[in-house]
Scaffold this active site. Sequence first.
Site, PDB file in Angstrom:
ATOM      1  N   GLU A  17      -8.361  -1.429   6.052  1.00 53.29           N
ATOM      2  CA  GLU A  17      -7.114  -1.455   6.810  1.00 53.29           C
ATOM      3  C   GLU A  17      -7.366  -1.343   8.302  1.00 53.29           C
ATOM      4  O   GLU A  17      -6.766  -2.057   9.112  1.00 53.29           O
ATOM      5  CB  GLU A  17      -6.197  -0.324   6.351  1.00 53.29           C
ATOM      6  CG  GLU A  17      -4.893  -0.242   7.137  1.00 53.29           C
ATOM      7  CD  GLU A  17      -4.021   0.925   6.708  1.00 53.29           C
ATOM      8  OE1 GLU A  17      -2.808   0.867   6.959  1.00 53.29           O
ATOM      9  OE2 GLU A  17      -4.548   1.899   6.147  1.00 53.29           O
TER      10      GLU A  17
ATOM     11  N   SER B  31       1.319   6.890   2.493  1.00 51.71           N
ATOM     12  CA  SER B  31       2.016   7.889   3.304  1.00 51.71           C
ATOM     13  C   SER B  31       3.220   8.479   2.589  1.00 51.71           C
ATOM     14  O   SER B  31       3.915   7.800   1.838  1.00 51.71           O
ATOM     15  CB  SER B  31       2.462   7.275   4.632  1.00 51.71           C
ATOM     16  OG  SER B  31       1.356   6.907   5.423  1.00 51.71           O
TER      17      SER B  31
ATOM     18  N   SER C 146       5.106  -1.173   4.097  1.00 55.24           N
ATOM     19  CA  SER C 146       5.407  -2.561   4.463  1.00 55.24           C
ATOM     20  C   SER C 146       5.526  -3.425   3.206  1.00 55.24           C
ATOM     21  O   SER C 146       4.846  -3.185   2.210  1.00 55.24           O
ATOM     22  CB  SER C 146       4.297  -3.120   5.355  1.00 55.24           C
ATOM     23  OG  SER C 146       4.155  -2.361   6.537  1.00 55.24           O
TER      24      SER C 146
ATOM     25  N   GLN D  97       0.850  -1.188   0.000  1.00 56.20           N
ATOM     26  CA  GLN D  97       0.000   0.000   0.000  1.00 56.20           C
ATOM     27  C   GLN D  97       0.886   1.239   0.000  1.00 56.20           C
ATOM     28  O   GLN D  97       1.743   1.392   0.882  1.00 56.20           O
ATOM     29  CB  GLN D  97      -0.893  -0.020   1.246  1.00 56.20           C
ATOM     30  CG  GLN D  97      -1.810   1.181   1.390  1.00 56.20           C
ATOM     31  CD  GLN D  97      -2.271   1.348   2.832  1.00 56.20           C
ATOM     32  OE1 GLN D  97      -1.452   1.480   3.738  1.00 56.20           O
ATOM     33  NE2 GLN D  97      -3.571   1.321   3.049  1.00 56.20           N
TER      34      GLN D  97
END
Length: 407
Positions: free
Chosen positions: A244, A129, A161, A126
């Site tokens: 999420e 950020s 991640s 994902q």
Amino acid sequence: MPNETVEQFAARARSWLAEQVQVSGGSTAAGQDPAGVDLAEQKRFQAALYDAGFVGITWPVEVGGQGLPEQYQQAWNDVVKDFDTPTGAFIIGIGMCGPTVADLGSDELKQRYLKPLLRGEEIWCQLFSEPGAGSDVASLQTRAVLDGGEWVVNGQKVWTSVAASANFGALLARTDPTKPKHGGITMFVVDMHDPGVTVRPLVDMSGGARFNEVFFDDVRISADAVIGEVDAGWAAAVTMLGHERVFIGGRVGPRSSPLDFDSLARVAREKDRADDPAVRDALAEVYLRQQSLRLLNALMREQADSGHPPGARGSISKLVGAQAAAFAADVAAEIAGPSAIAWEGDDTEATELARYVNSAPASAIAGGTSQIQRNIIGERVLGLPKETQVDRNIPFNQLKIGTQGSV
């Protein structure tokens, strides 16, 4: 299996897992440390899981799922917590990216990506950020500019991640800076092996590198690789964040994880603290919080399967999960003392406990801080007045963001 009852499904799952993996010792349970197990082994195990009918249990058959009711998913969850399952590389894709593609993706995207994701043939990450856009994701500055039939992407993401292992990512990029910051964003499928993608590990205080920063330099993305609609990426982001937050909030942990009730009760007995009334009260509170969280997430999954995605209600799960993790970490420190945060030598059990205790505060940050979750719950669930946002209706290219300061 056809016409299999929930009880038969659970019995088959337990028998299958007993043949495939060890009873849980906490180290790789629920795939919490994807770097701890060889990636090829994770892929082998994920494919075997899928072929046995234990992945995508409630996902529609037409996208590669099993098409079973929520009770079967809950039965699987109850069984798998007793086993070490090396599946960490796939949790982002199956818990967050895949459900969003299933909700918003075109038929072509669903057919191309969902079954390979479920079967462990492809890994997803994902990409939300940025260094200047964490909790306020809508302030992102990664740009995507249309060039013929392709989008050209430039920018940077951070705290990603499994990026080093990922084949694909769900990327948010700004496609129209003349719109307010929530309006000109699009979500794309990006190939992480594109030569313009650079992944660099971020080493944390444990010495591990669970997160990465990712750079995009003239990365070209096909125009049909949009998840949802062009310039409607904020709605897609909200959908994914809902998945999420339910996922993160629901990660109470396996029954043998160091912060689970059973494990903490065992430590209390080992430390001769099991008869202490204060410790017993704290352990009872741990049990109540963790069991309530499991039931809350089971309810939300059941509602999602009935056509009511969690949306903003996912923030309730995220907030409760962060609070449960922090409380359990405090109880662990009270019971175990200094060994709950530091260790000497090769004491694997102490290392695991300390790792979980030291990482517990991150649950109040990852996926949106607890303060953000309270705002979402207040505004979108309870209907309370929104806080004043002076920048909400101003075109993004007129905002002073980044090195010039922020409004």
